[in-house]
Structure formats: structure tokens, C-alpha cells
Design a protein around this motif. Structure first.
Motif, PDB file in Angstrom:
ATOM      1  N   ASP A  13      29.170  28.995  51.595  1.00 51.04           N
ATOM      2  CA  ASP A  13      29.253  29.321  53.129  1.00 51.04           C
ATOM      3  C   ASP A  13      30.092  30.684  53.286  1.00 51.04           C
ATOM      4  N   PRO A  14      29.430  31.692  53.410  1.00 56.04           N
ATOM      5  CA  PRO A  14      29.790  33.157  53.443  1.00 56.04           C
ATOM      6  C   PRO A  14      31.377  33.289  54.284  1.00 56.04           C
ATOM      7  N   ARG A  15      31.537  32.424  54.883  1.00 54.48           N
ATOM      8  CA  ARG A  15      32.887  32.493  55.761  1.00 54.48           C
ATOM      9  C   ARG A  15      34.178  31.799  55.092  1.00 54.48           C
ATOM     10  N   LYS A  16      33.710  31.175  54.064  1.00 56.88           N
ATOM     11  CA  LYS A  16      35.080  30.751  53.367  1.00 56.88           C
ATOM     12  C   LYS A  16      35.443  31.686  51.995  1.00 56.88           C
ATOM     13  N   THR A  17      36.929  31.950  51.969  1.00 57.39           N
ATOM     14  CA  THR A  17      37.126  32.609  51.015  1.00 57.39           C
ATOM     15  C   THR A  17      36.964  32.220  49.586  1.00 57.39           C
ATOM     16  N   ALA A 240      43.581  42.423  49.071  1.00 58.24           N
ATOM     17  CA  ALA A 240      44.400  41.646  50.352  1.00 58.24           C
ATOM     18  C   ALA A 240      44.647  40.258  49.848  1.00 58.24           C
ATOM     19  N   LEU A 241      43.708  39.475  49.043  1.00 63.40           N
ATOM     20  CA  LEU A 241      44.026  38.421  48.465  1.00 63.40           C
ATOM     21  C   LEU A 241      45.301  38.210  47.563  1.00 63.40           C
ATOM     22  N   ALA A 242      45.631  39.582  46.915  1.00 64.83           N
ATOM     23  CA  ALA A 242      46.843  39.702  46.141  1.00 64.83           C
ATOM     24  C   ALA A 242      48.122  39.654  47.006  1.00 64.83           C
ATOM     25  N   GLU A 243      48.009  40.433  48.062  1.00 62.44           N
ATOM     26  CA  GLU A 243      49.215  40.706  48.939  1.00 62.44           C
ATOM     27  C   GLU A 243      49.432  39.648  49.929  1.00 62.44           C
ATOM     28  N   ALA A 244      48.408  38.638  50.089  1.00 62.06           N
ATOM     29  CA  ALA A 244      48.598  37.544  50.985  1.00 62.06           C
ATOM     30  C   ALA A 244      49.824  36.588  50.445  1.00 62.06           C
ATOM     31  N   PRO A 245      50.360  35.866  51.405  1.00 63.72           N
ATOM     32  CA  PRO A 245      51.506  34.910  51.118  1.00 63.72           C
ATOM     33  C   PRO A 245      51.247  34.047  49.840  1.00 63.72           C
ATOM     34  N   GLU A 246      50.029  33.692  49.677  1.00 65.57           N
ATOM     35  CA  GLU A 246      49.817  32.692  48.558  1.00 65.57           C
ATOM     36  C   GLU A 246      49.801  33.387  47.195  1.00 65.57           C
ATOM     37  N   ARG A 348      40.930  30.046  44.185  1.00 69.78           N
ATOM     38  CA  ARG A 348      40.618  31.395  44.340  1.00 69.78           C
ATOM     39  C   ARG A 348      41.834  32.188  44.838  1.00 69.78           C
ATOM     40  N   THR A 349      42.476  31.899  45.765  1.00 67.24           N
ATOM     41  CA  THR A 349      43.711  32.401  46.339  1.00 67.24           C
ATOM     42  C   THR A 349      44.666  32.475  45.246  1.00 67.24           C
ATOM     43  N   ARG A 350      44.659  31.690  44.210  1.00 66.65           N
ATOM     44  CA  ARG A 350      45.947  31.765  43.332  1.00 66.65           C
ATOM     45  C   ARG A 350      45.358  33.053  42.076  1.00 66.65           C
ATOM     46  N   LEU A 351      44.248  33.364  41.981  1.00 64.00           N
ATOM     47  CA  LEU A 351      43.929  33.932  40.897  1.00 64.00           C
ATOM     48  C   LEU A 351      44.606  35.375  41.013  1.00 64.00           C
ATOM     49  N   VAL A 373      35.292  39.022  36.394  1.00 61.65           N
ATOM     50  CA  VAL A 373      36.723  38.941  36.028  1.00 61.65           C
ATOM     51  C   VAL A 373      37.429  40.307  35.764  1.00 61.65           C
ATOM     52  N   ALA A 374      36.733  41.001  34.656  1.00 60.60           N
ATOM     53  CA  ALA A 374      37.338  42.239  34.504  1.00 60.60           C
ATOM     54  C   ALA A 374      37.685  43.132  35.743  1.00 60.60           C
ATOM     55  N   LYS A 375      36.813  43.130  36.686  1.00 63.37           N
ATOM     56  CA  LYS A 375      37.183  44.006  37.885  1.00 63.37           C
ATOM     57  C   LYS A 375      38.096  43.479  38.617  1.00 63.37           C
ATOM     58  N   GLU A 376      38.105  42.051  38.801  1.00 64.08           N
ATOM     59  CA  GLU A 376      39.259  41.298  39.619  1.00 64.08           C
ATOM     60  C   GLU A 376      40.627  41.472  38.950  1.00 64.08           C
ATOM     61  N   PHE A 377      40.743  41.581  37.868  1.00 61.88           N
ATOM     62  CA  PHE A 377      41.915  41.802  37.308  1.00 61.88           C
ATOM     63  C   PHE A 377      42.509  43.252  37.449  1.00 61.88           C
ATOM     64  N   LEU A 378      41.580  44.103  37.471  1.00 57.69           N
ATOM     65  CA  LEU A 378      41.879  45.652  37.674  1.00 57.69           C
ATOM     66  C   LEU A 378      42.427  45.814  39.300  1.00 57.69           C
ATOM     67  N   ALA A 379      41.621  45.087  40.171  1.00 51.71           N
ATOM     68  CA  ALA A 379      41.799  45.278  41.542  1.00 51.71           C
ATOM     69  C   ALA A 379      43.260  44.601  41.875  1.00 51.71           C
ATOM     70  N   ALA A 380      43.953  43.554  41.281  1.00 47.78           N
ATOM     71  CA  ALA A 380      44.892  43.074  41.453  1.00 47.78           C
ATOM     72  C   ALA A 380      46.015  43.453  40.792  1.00 47.78           C
ATOM     73  N   GLN A 381      45.832  44.636  40.224  1.00 48.66           N
ATOM     74  CA  GLN A 381      47.174  45.151  39.230  1.00 48.66           C
ATOM     75  C   GLN A 381      48.107  46.032  40.436  1.00 48.66           C
ATOM     76  N   ASP A 382      49.330  46.341  40.192  1.00 49.03           N
ATOM     77  CA  ASP A 382      50.260  47.170  40.868  1.00 49.03           C
ATOM     78  C   ASP A 382      49.852  48.586  40.124  1.00 49.03           C
ATOM     79  N   PRO A 383      49.241  49.386  40.861  1.00 47.03           N
ATOM     80  CA  PRO A 383      49.197  50.857  40.260  1.00 47.03           C
ATOM     81  C   PRO A 383      50.227  51.308  39.567  1.00 47.03           C
ATOM     82  N   GLN A 384      51.702  51.019  39.743  1.00 47.45           N
ATOM     83  CA  GLN A 384      52.677  51.563  39.332  1.00 47.45           C
ATOM     84  C   GLN A 384      53.243  50.929  37.944  1.00 47.45           C
TER      85      GLN A 384
END
Ligand code: GDG
Length: 472
Positions: A13-17, A240-246, A348-351, A373-384
Motif C-alpha cells: 500500500d503506497p500510503r503506508k510508511t 524526515a523519518l530520522a527527525e520524526a519523534p520515533e 522501518r520508523t526505527r531504522l 541500505v547503503a543509501k539509507e545510512f547516508l541519508a540518516a547521518q548528521d552532516p556535522q
């Protein structure tokens, strides 16, 4: 805009995270065109006492503007098409594992039968001006089956897994039939230039296809266009998932829990192509060679259960469990376990939080189409304060992610040294590598992939000449 029809073995279902990957990628264009997504329901219908199972019952649901239609498979079809030919032959051979392929002569008939069933069930739902996009190795002959029923719509195909060189491909019973079936498409897309070049060598040497230039080939009275379309991720959605509350909560928790140690992370489906035992041996080698890492580094390995009905997957599970057990047994201390291994699927919200809390990601497949996974890891990093990606040169992603620490996963000592280097890397180098990598994955994200493929497909109408071009 013409309607997009997507066909893949499974759908979400494309509406679900939780849907992730492909579903997120296709959500926009499916929504904007009031699209249709068609595939297997995941349900297997057993034969009733009196005879054969009723095959192909359709289920239809509406997910916003998108129509999801699935069909059931009989046990016999599922075993030959999914377990047998798709995952017992095509998956291992395309990942260069001829030793694990199970070349049972009966599988190919079941594979073809299910592709014919998909074609029969899909055809009545199609409109003349639909654009059809078929995904992955389960459905290679689907366009040929649709053409045999008279469908003349534009049809594209994307292969998510690698295409091996001609001599490895030639080990597949029916390889010539499969490649011939690719000529029923208007556009065929691969993950990498390497895979695309294997296609070109195959069609030139085995099918004597004529090279028409600009990625176009003529053979079997058809022309087809082929090219590399490396898949990306939705970087914005993942950040956005990385910055969401979960995501934040997970990040804080991991940082608290591992405040005295550097975290390494691996997230994979438990699959022999992902190189998990090799990775564990490299980690063990690093602990042996660099004793100062004892008590200061912990590897969290998530291996989500996958294809448990295929026997090679059980062997890899036992090998991995035994390696993790022996590393913890030999190196662990009362207050430190070097490896935390989980054979479970994590939400997925915890990754993103887990990735962000990790200093190093180990993405070391023996062969991989791309590796998201390689790309997801990069996207979730703190650039600093970003972590370091250790990436196998045999992942499709290595063609794009040149600033990762590229390793040969078969070279245990070399990989151990790279892991050690990653753990020690100074912050300036981490930042500059991450900066280049993140700009690459932002530029070539999933929308770039989706639009690029569909734009090329819109222009790539194949020419059909004369006599019937395909006899399966
Ligand atoms: C095929 C090709 C190609 C993993 N564990 C969990 C979990 N995952 C998610 C990851 C990622 C996805 O599954 C895995 O994607 P990969 O690309 O790494 O690998 P495959 O599943 O083998 O995918 C591959 C891909 O298709 C796309 O074309 O890149 O080469 O083999 O998104 O995050 N997700 C959750 N829990 C887990 O435990 N929620």
C-alpha cells in the motif's frame, strides 16, 4: 497523462510508511495517474480434496487514487514459479552462485504458467493508452505473454537484481528464451552500467543482435532499448523519518546505551548474497588484529527473515548464528558483547535512528543489484558528525558511491583493515566523504530514477517488423 500500470510479484500500500522502497518510489506517479498496481496476493490456495486448487482469484482494493489488484496462486504454481525458478534458479545465478542453483526441469513450466496467468488476468483491466511497468526477475516473460494476447501498449521492464556475464547467464536452463522475451519490451532497465554491459555482450554474442546505437538493439524482428537506471531512495522522506519523534527517540536511546562505545551497524535480509558470514569473519579478524578495539566497538546486525521456504536460506542462518556465537564466546566480556545479532524485522520508523547513532555501516554483499541500505545510512547521518560507509565493490551502489570505503568482501583481512580505518577516521575526512556521497544520493534519488525510466519509456516505442517475433 496516460495511466501507469505497475506489475510486480508483491505489492504494498503506497500510503503506508512501512511499505518502503518501491512503494514510496511509485506512489506519486501512481497517484497522479490514478494508476493500477497488480501482483501476487501472497496467498497460496491448497488443492481441495476433490482435485485442483482454484487458481487466480482476484482481490481488489482502492488505496487513495491507486487501485491494488492481487491474485492467489495454487501451491503447485507457487512452488515452481516462486520457490523453484525465481528463487531457486534466477536469484542464485544472477548473484553468481551457480553452486546454489537448483536446476529442476519442472520449474520453468511453472514459471511460464504463472506469467501466462498474470497476462490473462491483467489484460481485461488494461486500457489502450496505458503505460505498463513490469518489475523484476519473477516476471521477465510477462510482456511476451501480453503481446501474445494482442497487447500493444508501451511496456517497460526493470531488473532489480544483477545481470551476470553471458557465460554465467548461459547456465540457466531457458536463458535464450528469457533474453528473447526481453525483446517484447520497449525499454529494459538495469541497476548498473556493469549489468547493462552484460546484456549488450549477451545479445551481441548469443543472439547476434544488431546494434542500432543509443542503447537500441534489433533481434527477433523487434527492437528494444536498454540502459542503466540506478535506483535511489527518497532522501527527503528518509531524513524526515530520522527527525520524526520515533526516529529521534531511537537515536537517543542508542546513544545512551552505547555512550562508551562506537556502534557498527548491518541491516540486511538474511540472504546468502549479502555476505553476512564473510562480514562476521572480517569483524572477528579486526578484533584479533587490533586488540584496542576490544570493549570499544559493538556490531549490531539485523538480519530480517527472508524466503524461509528455500533451503539455502536455512544453511546461511545456521552459519551466521554459529559465527556470532563464537565471536561473542571468544572475545566477549562480562560487560561487553562484540556482536548483537537479531534475526528479526525491525520497524522501518526505527531504522533511521539506528543508522544515525552508528559510526560505521557495514554493507558488504558478495553481489547486489544496488543495495538501498547503503543509501539509507547516508541519508540518516548528521552532516556535522557523520558515520562512515564500508561498501562492497560488488554492490551496484559502488558504481555511484566512490567516496565510501570500498572493499572486496572476499578479502577478509582487507575488509578488517577497512573497518578499523572507518572506526578511526578523523571527523574532517568523515565530513568531506559524507558531503560528496549525500549530494550524489540527493541528485540520483528515487524520483530521478522513476522519472528517468518513465520518460525514456515514453520515447522508446519499439519497432516490430514482419513475421511473428516471439515463439516461446
Ligand atoms: C532488491 C535487490 C536492490 C531490511 N531489513 C529490514 C528492512 N530492510 C529494508 C532496508 C531496505 C530494504 O529492506 C532492502 O533493500 P536492499 O536494496 O538492501 O536489498 P533487497 O531486499 O535484496 O532488494 C537490491 C533493491 O531490490 C531495490 O532495487 O537495491 O540490490 O536485491 O530498504 O531498509 N526494513 C525494515 N526492517 C528490517 O528489519 N523495516
Amino acid at each position: 497523462m496516460p495511466r501507469l500500470v505497475v506489475v510486480s510479484n508483491r505489492l504494498a500500500d503506497p500510503r503506508k510508511t512501512a511499505a518502503g522502497g518501491l512503494a514510496v518510489a511509485l506512489a506519486d506517479v501512481l497517484n497522479n495517474t490514478g494508476g493500477l498496481w497488480f501482483g501476487w496476493s501472497g496467498k497460496i490456495v491448497e488443492a481441495s480434496a476433490g482435485g485442483k486448487a482454484g487458481e487466480g482469484e482476484l482481490h481488489s482494493t482502492q488505496a487513495g487514487a491507486v487501485k491494488l489488484v492481487t491474485l492467489d496462486l495454487s501451491r503447485e504454481d507457487h512452488d515452481a514459479y516462486y520457490v523453484g525458478y525465481s528463487n531457486g534458479v534466477l536469484w542464485p545465478v544472477c548473484h553468481y552462485r551457480l553452486d546454489l542453483a537448483d536446476f529442476d526441469a519442472g520449474y520453468i513450466a511453472g514459471y511460464r504458467r504463472v506469467n501466462q496467468l498474470f497476462a490473462r488476468k491483467l489484460k481485461p483491466m488494461l486500457r489502450e493508452d496505458d503505460i505498463i511497468w513490469i518489475h523484476d526477475y519473477h516476471l521477465i516473460p510477462l510482456a511476451a505473454e501480453l503481446r501474445a494476447l494482442g497487447c500493444s501498449q508501451r511496456i517497460g521492464f526493470f531488473l532489480h537484481i544483477p545481470l551476470p556475464p553471458p557465460l554465467i547467464l548461459a547456465a540457466i536452463p531457458g536463458h535464450d528464451w528469457l533474453i528473447r522475451a526481453l525483446f517484447a519490451y520497449d525499454l529494459v532497465g538495469f541497476q548498473s552500467e556493469a549489468d547493462h554491459s552484460h546484456f549488450c555482450s549477451y545479445v551481441q554474442t548469443e543472439a547476434h543482435a544488431q546494434n542500432l546505437g543509443e542503447g537500441r538493439w534489433r533481434a527477433f524482428n523487434r527492437t528494444v532499448q536498454a540502459g542503466a537506471f540506478p535506483i535511489g531512495i527518497d532522501v527527503e522522506e528518509f531524513t524526515a523519518l530520522a527527525e520524526a519523534p520515533e526516529g529521534r527517540e531511537m537515536y537517543e536511546r542508542m546513544r545512551r546505551e552505547y555512550s562508551r562505545r562506537k556502534l557498527l551497524v548491518g541491516v540486511d535480509r538474511l540472504d546468502y548474497s549479502k555476505g553476512l558470514p564473510h562480514r562476521m569473519r572480517a569483524f572477528r579478524e579486526m578484533l584479533q588484529k587490533y586488540p584496542e578495539t576490544h570493549n570499544s566497538a559493538t556490531l549490531i546486525q539485523i538480519a530480517s527473515p527472508s524466503r524461509e521456504d528455500v533451503s539455502a536460506y536455512n544453511d546461511i542462518l545456521h552459519e551466521l548464528e554459529s559465527l556470532c556465537g563464537s565471536i561473542n564466546g571468544n572475545f566477549g566480556e562480562l560487560d561487553w558483547m562484540p556482536v548483537r545479532y537479531m534475526h528479526r524485522t525491525v520497524a522501518r520508523t526505527r531504522l533511521p535512528g539506528l543508522y544515525r547513532a552508528s559510526r560505521v555501516a557495514l554493507v558488504t554483499p558478495l553481489r547486489d543489484g544496488m543495495n538501498l541500505v547503503a543509501k539509507e545510512f547516508l541519508a540518516a547521518q548528521d552532516p556535522q558528525d557523520p558515520g562512515v560507509l564500508v561498501l562492497s565493490r560488488f554492490a551496484g551502489a559502488a558504481e555511484q558511491l566512490r567516496e565510501a570505503l570500498l572493499v572486496n568482501p572476499y578479502d577478509i583481512e582487507g575488509t578488517a583493515n577497512a573497518i578499523h580505518l572507518a572506526l578511526q577516521m578523523p571527523i574532517e575526512e568523515r565530513r568531506s566523504r559524507h558531503q560528496s556521497l549525500i549530494s550524489t544520493i540527493k541528485e540520483y534519488d528515487v524520483h530521478w530514477w522513476c522519472d528517468g525510466f518513465l520518460d525514456t519509456l515514453a520515447k522508446a516505442k519499439a519497432e516490430e517488423t514482419g513475421t511473428p517475433w516471439l515463439r516461446l
